[in-house]
Design a protein around this motif. Sequence first.
Motif, PDB file in Angstrom:
ATOM      1  N   LYS A 159       0.840  -1.118  -0.074  1.00 24.53           N
ATOM      2  CA  LYS A 159       0.000   0.080   0.214  1.00 24.53           C
ATOM      3  C   LYS A 159       0.382   1.163   0.192  1.00 24.53           C
ATOM      4  CE  LYS A 159      -4.136  -1.851   1.923  1.00 24.53           C
ATOM      5  NZ  LYS A 159      -4.724  -1.104   3.271  1.00 24.53           N
ATOM      6  N   THR A 160       0.224   2.009  -0.984  1.00 21.54           N
ATOM      7  CA  THR A 160       1.194   3.501  -0.426  1.00 21.54           C
ATOM      8  C   THR A 160       0.369   4.121   1.136  1.00 21.54           C
ATOM      9  OG1 THR A 160       0.525   4.197  -2.942  1.00 21.54           O
ATOM     10  CG2 THR A 160       1.362   5.775  -1.665  1.00 21.54           C
ATOM     11  N   THR A 161       1.625   4.774   1.234  1.00 24.52           N
ATOM     12  CA  THR A 161       1.921   5.590   2.876  1.00 24.52           C
ATOM     13  C   THR A 161       1.603   6.816   2.678  1.00 24.52           C
ATOM     14  OG1 THR A 161       3.543   2.940   3.477  1.00 24.52           O
ATOM     15  CG2 THR A 161       2.968   5.218   5.334  1.00 24.52           C
ATOM     16  N   ILE A 162       1.144   7.351   3.081  1.00 27.88           N
ATOM     17  CA  ILE A 162       0.889   8.702   3.425  1.00 27.88           C
ATOM     18  C   ILE A 162       0.684   9.394   4.474  1.00 27.88           C
ATOM     19  CG2 ILE A 162      -0.690  10.961   2.886  1.00 27.88           C
ATOM     20  CD1 ILE A 162      -2.458   8.412   0.681  1.00 27.88           C
ATOM     21  N   LEU A 163       2.154  10.400   4.659  1.00 31.74           N
ATOM     22  CA  LEU A 163       1.885  11.034   6.320  1.00 31.74           C
ATOM     23  C   LEU A 163       0.826  12.094   6.499  1.00 31.74           C
ATOM     24  CD1 LEU A 163       3.981  11.460   8.637  1.00 31.74           C
ATOM     25  CD2 LEU A 163       5.208  13.365   7.179  1.00 31.74           C
ATOM     26  N   HIS A 164       0.492  11.975   6.948  1.00 34.97           N
ATOM     27  CA  HIS A 164      -0.393  13.649   6.817  1.00 34.97           C
ATOM     28  C   HIS A 164      -0.195  14.532   8.023  1.00 34.97           C
ATOM     29  CE1 HIS A 164      -5.547  15.077   7.183  1.00 34.97           C
ATOM     30  NE2 HIS A 164      -4.043  16.010   6.642  1.00 34.97           N
TER      31      HIS A 164
ATOM     32  N   ALA B 287       8.097  15.148  11.259  1.00 38.10           N
ATOM     33  CA  ALA B 287       7.909  14.908  10.400  1.00 38.10           C
ATOM     34  C   ALA B 287       9.402  13.942   9.710  1.00 38.10           C
ATOM     35  CB  ALA B 287       6.849  15.763   8.870  1.00 38.10           C
ATOM     36  N   ILE B 288       9.997  14.951  10.261  1.00 39.79           N
ATOM     37  CA  ILE B 288      11.407  14.198   8.845  1.00 39.79           C
ATOM     38  C   ILE B 288      11.610  12.904   9.388  1.00 39.79           C
ATOM     39  CG2 ILE B 288      13.423  15.197  10.271  1.00 39.79           C
ATOM     40  CD1 ILE B 288      12.992  16.203   7.021  1.00 39.79           C
ATOM     41  N   GLU B 289      10.802  12.431  10.741  1.00 37.40           N
ATOM     42  CA  GLU B 289      11.213  11.218  11.602  1.00 37.40           C
ATOM     43  C   GLU B 289      10.345  10.103  10.474  1.00 37.40           C
ATOM     44  OE1 GLU B 289      10.489  11.243  15.269  1.00 37.40           O
ATOM     45  OE2 GLU B 289      11.938  13.093  15.476  1.00 37.40           O
ATOM     46  N   TYR B 290       9.593  10.332   9.715  1.00 42.99           N
ATOM     47  CA  TYR B 290       8.269   9.532   9.120  1.00 42.99           C
ATOM     48  C   TYR B 290       9.174   9.567   8.170  1.00 42.99           C
ATOM     49  CZ  TYR B 290       6.412  10.090  13.623  1.00 42.99           C
ATOM     50  OH  TYR B 290       5.052  10.286  14.840  1.00 42.99           O
ATOM     51  N   MET B 291      10.369   9.860   7.622  1.00 43.50           N
ATOM     52  CA  MET B 291       9.936  10.488   5.931  1.00 43.50           C
ATOM     53  C   MET B 291      10.404   8.845   5.400  1.00 43.50           C
ATOM     54  SD  MET B 291       9.071  13.171   4.901  1.00 43.50           S
ATOM     55  CE  MET B 291       9.089  13.511   3.524  1.00 43.50           C
ATOM     56  N   GLU B 292      11.674   8.616   5.537  1.00 43.83           N
ATOM     57  CA  GLU B 292      11.921   7.040   4.976  1.00 43.83           C
ATOM     58  C   GLU B 292      10.435   5.521   5.890  1.00 43.83           C
ATOM     59  OE1 GLU B 292      14.357   6.846   4.318  1.00 43.83           O
ATOM     60  OE2 GLU B 292      15.825   8.410   5.081  1.00 43.83           O
ATOM     61  N   LYS B 293       9.722   6.110   5.447  1.00 46.04           N
ATOM     62  CA  LYS B 293       8.450   4.496   5.565  1.00 46.04           C
ATOM     63  C   LYS B 293       7.431   5.624   4.331  1.00 46.04           C
ATOM     64  CE  LYS B 293       8.464   5.061  10.522  1.00 46.04           C
ATOM     65  NZ  LYS B 293       7.277   5.118  11.886  1.00 46.04           N
ATOM     66  N   VAL B 294       7.005   6.765   4.328  1.00 44.53           N
ATOM     67  CA  VAL B 294       6.126   7.316   3.092  1.00 44.53           C
ATOM     68  C   VAL B 294       6.424   7.326   2.025  1.00 44.53           C
ATOM     69  CG1 VAL B 294       5.021   8.160   5.734  1.00 44.53           C
ATOM     70  CG2 VAL B 294       6.672   9.923   4.396  1.00 44.53           C
ATOM     71  N   ASP B 295       5.909   7.092   0.676  1.00 40.50           N
ATOM     72  CA  ASP B 295       5.352   7.876   0.110  1.00 40.50           C
ATOM     73  C   ASP B 295       5.119   9.315  -0.385  1.00 40.50           C
ATOM     74  OD1 ASP B 295       6.251   5.102  -1.191  1.00 40.50           O
ATOM     75  OD2 ASP B 295       3.856   4.640  -0.149  1.00 40.50           O
ATOM     76  N   LEU B 296       4.238   9.890   0.446  1.00 41.56           N
ATOM     77  CA  LEU B 296       3.694  11.344  -0.359  1.00 41.56           C
ATOM     78  C   LEU B 296       3.126  12.017   0.900  1.00 41.56           C
ATOM     79  CD1 LEU B 296       1.092  11.278  -2.927  1.00 41.56           C
ATOM     80  CD2 LEU B 296       0.192  12.118  -1.080  1.00 41.56           C
ATOM     81  N   VAL B 297       3.791  13.083   1.270  1.00 38.33           N
ATOM     82  CA  VAL B 297       2.877  13.801   2.148  1.00 38.33           C
ATOM     83  C   VAL B 297       1.901  14.961   2.276  1.00 38.33           C
ATOM     84  CG1 VAL B 297       3.851  15.757   4.321  1.00 38.33           C
ATOM     85  CG2 VAL B 297       5.742  13.745   2.732  1.00 38.33           C
ATOM     86  N   ILE B 298       0.255  14.757   3.093  1.00 37.65           N
ATOM     87  CA  ILE B 298      -0.282  15.971   3.154  1.00 37.65           C
ATOM     88  C   ILE B 298      -0.444  17.050   3.874  1.00 37.65           C
ATOM     89  CG2 ILE B 298      -2.480  16.142   2.331  1.00 37.65           C
ATOM     90  CD1 ILE B 298      -3.324  13.337   1.778  1.00 37.65           C
TER      91      ILE B 298
ATOM     92  N   PRO C 210       6.996  13.025  -2.879  1.00 31.04           N
ATOM     93  CA  PRO C 210       5.852  14.046  -3.135  1.00 31.04           C
ATOM     94  C   PRO C 210       4.823  15.099  -1.713  1.00 31.04           C
ATOM     95  CG  PRO C 210       4.794  12.066  -4.146  1.00 31.04           C
ATOM     96  CD  PRO C 210       6.146  11.503  -4.194  1.00 31.04           C
ATOM     97  N   ILE C 211       4.941  16.564  -1.943  1.00 30.13           N
ATOM     98  CA  ILE C 211       3.826  16.734  -1.544  1.00 30.13           C
ATOM     99  C   ILE C 211       3.265  17.490  -1.417  1.00 30.13           C
ATOM    100  CG2 ILE C 211       4.320  18.869   0.351  1.00 30.13           C
ATOM    101  CD1 ILE C 211       7.395  18.442   0.544  1.00 30.13           C
ATOM    102  N   MET C 212       2.317  17.439  -1.104  1.00 22.63           N
ATOM    103  CA  MET C 212       0.702  18.133  -1.322  1.00 22.63           C
ATOM    104  C   MET C 212       0.171  18.408  -0.223  1.00 22.63           C
ATOM    105  SD  MET C 212      -3.094  16.406  -2.015  1.00 22.63           S
ATOM    106  CE  MET C 212      -2.917  15.641  -4.054  1.00 22.63           C
ATOM    107  N   MET C 213       0.019  19.825  -0.823  1.00 25.05           N
ATOM    108  CA  MET C 213      -0.993  21.318   0.370  1.00 25.05           C
ATOM    109  C   MET C 213      -2.128  20.857   0.501  1.00 25.05           C
ATOM    110  SD  MET C 213       2.452  21.994   1.075  1.00 25.05           S
ATOM    111  CE  MET C 213       1.799  24.031   2.077  1.00 25.05           C
TER     112      MET C 213
END
Lengths: 224, 451
Positions: free
Chosen positions: A2-7, A38-49, A74-77
Amino acid sequence: MKTTILHIEDDQEIGAWVSSFLIESGYEVIWITSGEKAIEYMEKVDLVILDIMLPGLDGYTVGQRLKQRYPNIPIMMLSARTSMEDKLQGLSFADDYMTKPYHPDELIARIQVLVRRFGVVESAVLEIKHLRIDQKINRIVNTITKEDIVLTGKQFHIFMYLLDHLNQILTKKQIYEAVWKDAYIDGDKTLMVHIRHLREKIEIDTSRPEIIETIRGIGYRMKS
Amino acid sequence: MKILQSLMSRYLLLILFALALFPLIPAVYYSYTILFNHKLYATQELETLWQNTAVELDGQGVEAIEHRLQSIKNNYPEAGIFWITVNGETRFIDDRPENIPDKWTFADSLKFMEERKFFVDTYLNNREPQEMYTTTALIGNDSNQGVIVFQLPLSKTDIGSLSKDYIFIALFLCVIGFFIVISWLFFYKIRKRLVQLQMTMSVPGNNGVPDQVDIKRMDEIGRLESAFNDMVNQLNKSRANEQKEENMRKQLIANISHDLRTPLTVIRQHVYSVKNASDTSKEIASLQIVENKLEDMDNMINNLLSYTLLSAGKHPMNIIEIDILDEIRKVIAEWYPILEKYQFEIAIDLPDKSLRWNVDPIWLKSILDNLIQNIVRHARLGRYIGIKTVERYGSTFIVIEDRGKGFEHESENKGVGIGLSIVTLMMKEMCLEWDISTSSTGTCISFGKKI
């Protein structure tokens, strides 16, 4: 996988709803309420909202830092700030900017576009009408004839550019400048000729194209 | 300000210097003659002396006469003194002056008299004066005793000093010239500084306020420059305050907008959830209306905030040259899915060439968004949108048409027309001309660049 999203969203009501909506839509979600960690989670996510109005560091700062360290994620605002200045500032580093209140379906559509554009999914196989496209190995197969479709360099570029912007209408100028990396000259028929040849290879009936649609007076659109 | 720094004091000093110089010129010029050189003999006195001597020598012998004349010669060493006896013989005392015959004939006498004649009009007629001052007297006033003659270079006499003095005039003119040059330099410097100040005042700097001036001297102009610098400082300060207020205002509006949108977002999310879980079409229809109204409200907040900024002149405008047709295509491309959703017939007839206008691309997009949004909201039933170009008054105009029921018709979504007010303001600011023709069969909006 699954794609992981950091929200990143501080508003509890919005954050909770978006997270559960994304999970229902088939994504893994990590929801945090401030951008500091947020930076701590970046290794495990595919996209940021990312929201803008956050406690502590604002969304612009967080987004810029994340983009600097992880340019391929990718980052989505997603913000209630709607002024053009805000959008321009956001888009200086983010890959998309969506304003609240948003339509949940549009959110999912935009996430899909970003995921495709950045090639973050494992299985990059996509089906459009009778075509099966494997983005990992750049292979296009006609599912009716089971034959591979061989495209020239420019045809492939045009095809991939339209695919990256699936369901979006692109003007001739936009396509030309993206593919040829050169300024578009008004009235230039080069793109039209290339599209015609591309259609001959991918469409079943070139007089009634189903994959690359002509939007009269504007440009072209690839429809899923 | 010190008194010496004042321009007025300096100019007064200059004048005083000139005034003092005029009497000083002759003083300096003649000081040498007066202090070190010979005194000038008064001709009047010499005349009297000579007449008196002639009277004294009445009836005296040759020796007495010559003794007396010798004593006079001792007093006037520059003088040439001789006497003529009754027989016409010349008897010299010490040196013999030139051109004096030893023996006088009648013709010699006449010639001598003519040469030594002093013309009254010498100076009036600018004639060359004689070189020698000569006075004669008959001894004892008697023509039978002889004549005594006294000669002196004219330059040694007081009338001789009146002769032409070119050096003195040249010196005088030089001093006047010098004074004129100094005065000219004085005023030239003032003028130069004033022109420089005027130039600095009229050239706006980076933020629209002129730059500060360098003060070189604290005189009247220096004080003016200093006052100007104070004014520039104040202007910069108020400009900074204005900028600060503008940012605060923008921030406030952005925050209000944000705070209004946040609850709308929550409502919309939940409406979506409920709508997806609803079974009955009646519920779904109701929720659809709620969704539509939320969308309208979102647009209204947008418009209201834009209008507030625009009417206060706080909406930043950045005019650049762009291809207007390209911009229109991009905006239509964004609206295309919505227009398709409402089954609009989309007739785009734009020439395949560029049309360059000087506009703010963001404002232009807002105008187009507003106009298309109006069509989607109020002319949905017409299911038609046409965008084309027409030639009008020698210029290319953009025409946007619909087949709705026109402005007179009370649309379900009709608002107070704030969207059109925004369009009007933005068009005006960007010097675009626009008009609307509306009827029950449709509305046609055209806009173009004024020529």
